[in-house]
Design a protein around this motif. Structure first.
Motif: not given
Length: 804
Positions: A588-591, A701-709
């Motif tokens: 799972x990953x955020x975008x 968590x994945x949403x935050x990390x996706x925008x952070x990346x």
């Protein structure tokens, strides 16, 4: 009131390694049952299953995969079954009364194997000694006496026949097959056929009549010879049987002594002896009779005695001689044969045959008087297995039978005697399967009354952390991993909370953590280190993500090239950065996505382009309806809302489901109405209620990390950040690099409770609250939106008047 950014201490929970009392995992005592307190509902069901006998209180263990369901249930029942009595052995024996219905016999543990060995030895001795037994001198003398008596009587009767024939003018001849021939005598001389034909016809007629009369008298004597021979055969057979009884008594006596307390065995042994005596003729020495066979055809080497002795074999169906306690059987492949037992067949000369020795035990026989564990999905794929299991539970008997052959002609088969069944069945499956069975098969609720529900997480407190570390220690010991340091163990505990997406919970997905620990141990071994440290653990976690994040990396490349248009700086009206989560396989990953809105004059209302294109799910559509309700409650108290507009996820080519973007969509709409721009340095996730409250969402968590990346790859400017629901703060378990960036002031997290809090951060302007005069303050975002709605309503009214 503007929401404050979140302090780094609330970004993830971190266990102090010093709170672990062991220097490394090698000091953790290996014990069983450490995991049990994490599953109180399942434990209660298991205890009831142990306490209640009968066929109705079986267990359904409900839980998601990767909870270690089968390991948990096996460990629990194996530990307790070891203290229970060992079940009896189960045998099938030949039925001398009806060979198609083998007899089922239960013997105490270990006695089945002993009986089979003892009977086999006895039968081997009988087979070896019985033919020679009849060659003993006493037996031969006794046989000679009755043979001589018979022969004397036979000779006397034949002499009487010869005298009678001579007296009547005939000669009596006996051929090799004991056939009798009467030949006329003329003047003491035997006539040839030619001479007989030359005789006077009247004389021939007289001779023929005399021969017929003589034949009647000879037949009477022949009957006496037959009776004498029959008496001889009976005397001879009785002599053999009486002689054999002496041998059988000597050989079978130990078996009677050891097993006569079992009624079925006692009767069976008596029938074995009777069967041997009934077939005593098979042991008499006979000349082999050659059989002419077609060229190339060879019969298998066998004899009538082999067929006879095959009836005395013992089919040891279930041997519990080496079993410790009650059996716990895991049926990994519960086909009808594997679960319920089978009757095998063998081929001989192109024909199939079967007998009682080819009866095979199924899992229910091996688990009888114990516990049978299987996956519900496995048994449900074979309807005959499911039906057979329910039938066995209903009747309380395990019946082995051939499956139906449909329209084909059935071959001859056996009907083994059913075996009394007493076992507890534990089905492992998902909650969906449980409901499917409960609502569609009324028998399921009758026979599986105990539901053992496994929970996904446990509270993260000191006691549970201590138990959790003990579980990790057992995993390391059982899997033979390199010892884990105190710091690495603390890291696994934190990783568990990340899997649970909750700072105050521990994930109970032990198999997932075990996989990560195995990889960390392998990396440590490759590095030549003797203990797994925190660095090796982190490297293993990163490598697991790297092996699965190809699609995420390709998406990030598209963001880098600005093929996917998501700005991380600047501002714009009617546009906002929303966040979503995407699942590929088990990763799972955020975008981030740009959400845009346009408004204008008209009566079309706000169109959800995702719904219009049939790309939006029902929950997303509900979120759009809540947005419209919020607008009505806020702005339609003194005027109608007359507008047309649209909301959409830009560059979205797949289906969208969920309401986690409804807060960002509302912000985009209010920006479009008010003309106030939204800053692109922020991304926003959260569901909105009809009152404007921002509610918790998943995958934060994945949403935050996706925008952070995306921001990191473009360059962090110290102002970028993510707005999340305040209720989601407890769910934060961010990656270390994100936490470090926030600690250094390069990135920010804002917990918000209302849409006004979000708009205040996103726009930097005053939002405004309605006053007593039912007006929003001048210059506020809501005042601008309200004025714009009033303007659109007026333009629409004028347009309608002109049309009239």
């Amino acid at each position: 009131m503007t929401a404050k950014q979140l302090s780094h201490s609330k970004l993830r929970s971190k266990l102090d390694p010093e709170k672990i009392q062991f220097a490394d995992s090698s000091e953790i005592p290996t014990s069983t049952g450490a995991y049990d307190p994490f599953q109180p509902r399942a434990l209660q069901a298991f205890r009831m299953a142990l306490a209640i006998s009968g066929s109705c209180h079986n267990v359904y263990l409900s839980g998601e995969s990767n909870l270690g369901r089968s390991y948990f249930v096996r460990e629990y029942f194996e530990l307790r079954a070891a203290k229970q009595p060992v079940p009896p052995d189960q045998l099938y024996l030949y039925n001398f009364a009806d060979q198609d219905k083998p007899i089922a016999v239960s013997l105490p543990t270990g006695r089945g194997k002993k009986f089979k060995t003892a009977l086999s030895d006895a039968v081997s001795h009988i087979k070896e000694k019985l033919p020679a037994w009849f060659e003993r001198e006493p037996h031969l003398k006794a046989h000679e006496r009755i043979s001589r008596t018979f022969q004397d009587e036979r000779d006397d009767l034949f002499s009487d026949m010869e005298e009678l024939a001579k007296k009547n003018g005939f000669s009596l001849e006996v051929d090799d097959q004991d056939g009798l021939t009467l030949i006329p005598l003329i003047e003491g001389r035997i006539l040839t056929d030619e001479e007989f034909e030359r005789l006077d016809p009247e004389l021939r007629k007289t001779l023929r009549k005399s021969a017929d009369d003589l034949l009647a008298e000879v037949t009477t004597i022949l009957r006496q010879i037959s009776k004498t021979e029959e008496g001889f055969r009976k005397d001879e057979r009785k002599l053999h049987q009486d002689s054999a009884k002496e041998l059988l008594k000597d050989i079978m006596n130990p078996l009677h002594k050891d097993f006569n307390q079992y009624e079925k065995i006692k009767s069976y042994l008596k029938e074995v002896e009777d069967e041997l005596l009934d077939n005593i003729d098979l042991f008499m020495a006979k000349e082999p009779q050659p059989v002419a066979l077609p060229t190339g055809l060879h019969l298998p080497e066998s004899s009538p005695t082999d067929d006879l002795f095959s009836r005395f074999e013992v089919n040891l169906l279930v041997d519990n001689s080496t079993t410790k306690g009650a059996p716990v059987v895991m049926a990994d492949h519960p086909t009808a044969f594997n679960l319920l037992g089978s009757i095998d067949r063998e081929s001989e000369m192109g024909a199939l045959y079967t007998d009682f020795t080819l009866i095979r035990a199924g899992a229910i026989h091996k688990a009888n008087h114990g516990y049978l564990i299987m996956y519900a999905e496995d048994i449900l794929t074979t309807p005959s297995s499911w039906e057979g299991l329910l039938r066995a539970l209903r009747t309380g008997k395990a019946k082995i039978e051939d499956p139906g052959d449909g329209d084909h002609i059935r071959t001859k088969t056996l009907e083994p005697e059913p075996i009394p069944l007493e076992l507890t069945v534990i089905l492992i499956g998902s909650e969906e399967t449980y409901e499917l069975l409960l609502y569609n098969d009324e028998r399921f609720g009758k026979y599986f009354k105990l539901k053992a529900h496994m929970q996904l997480t446990a509270e993260r407190n000191a006691a549970n952390i201590r138990r959790f570390v003990e579980v990790l220690g057992k995993v390391i010991h059982d899997t033979d991993l390199i010892p884990f340091s105190r710091e690495a163990l603390a890291g696994v505990v934190d990783y568990s909370s990340r899997l649970a997406e909750d700072q105050k919970r521990l994930s109970l997905r032990i198999p997932v953590m075990k996989e990560m620990m195995v990889e960390a141990s392998a990396l440590t071994r490759l590095d030549g280190k003797k203990i797994v440290d925190r660095a090796s653990l982190n490297e293993a976690i990163e490598m697991r993500d790297y092996r699965s994040n190809l699609y995420e990396d390709e998406f990030m490349t598209e963001y880098d090239r600005e093929v996917i248009k998501v700005a991380t700086s600047g501002e714009g009206v009617g546009r906002v950065n929303g966040l979503s989560v995407t699942m590929f396989g088990d990763y799972e990953f955020g975008l981030p996505h740009q959400i845009s809105c346009t408004v204008g004059v008209g009566h079309g209302g706000i169109l959800d382009l995702e719904r219009e294109a049939r790309m939006g799910g029902p929950i997303h559509t509900k979120g759009m309806m809540i947005i419209k309700s919020y607008l009505v409650g806020l702005f339609a108290q003194d005027k109608p809302i007359v507008l047309t507009g649209s909301l959409c996820f830009e560059q979205s080519y797949a289906g969208i489901e969920g309401d986690s973007a409804s807060g960002a969509e509302l912000a985009s709409l209010l920006s479009a109405l008010s003309g106030v721009p939204i800053k692109f340095k922020y991304a926003f996730t959260g569901a909105v209620s009809q009152t404007g409250s921002i509610m918790a969402v998943g995958g934060v968590n994945r949403k935050i990390e996706g925008f952070y990346e995306v921001c990191r790859r473009r360059g962090l400017n110290g102002e970028q950040g993510v707005l999340i629901p305040a209720d989601n703060v407890v769910n934060l378990m961010l990656r270390h690099e994100v936490v470090e960036a926030i600690e250094q002031g390069k990135f920010h997290i804002y917990p918000i409770k209302t849409i006004e809090d979000a708009l205040s951060i996103l726009t930097g302007v005053k939002i405004g609250k309605i006053s007593r005069g039912k007006k929003f303050p001048l210059g506020s975002l809501y005042r601008k939106a309200d004025d714009r709605l009033a303007q659109l309503a007026e333009i629409a009214r004028r347009s309608e008047c002109k049309t009239i």
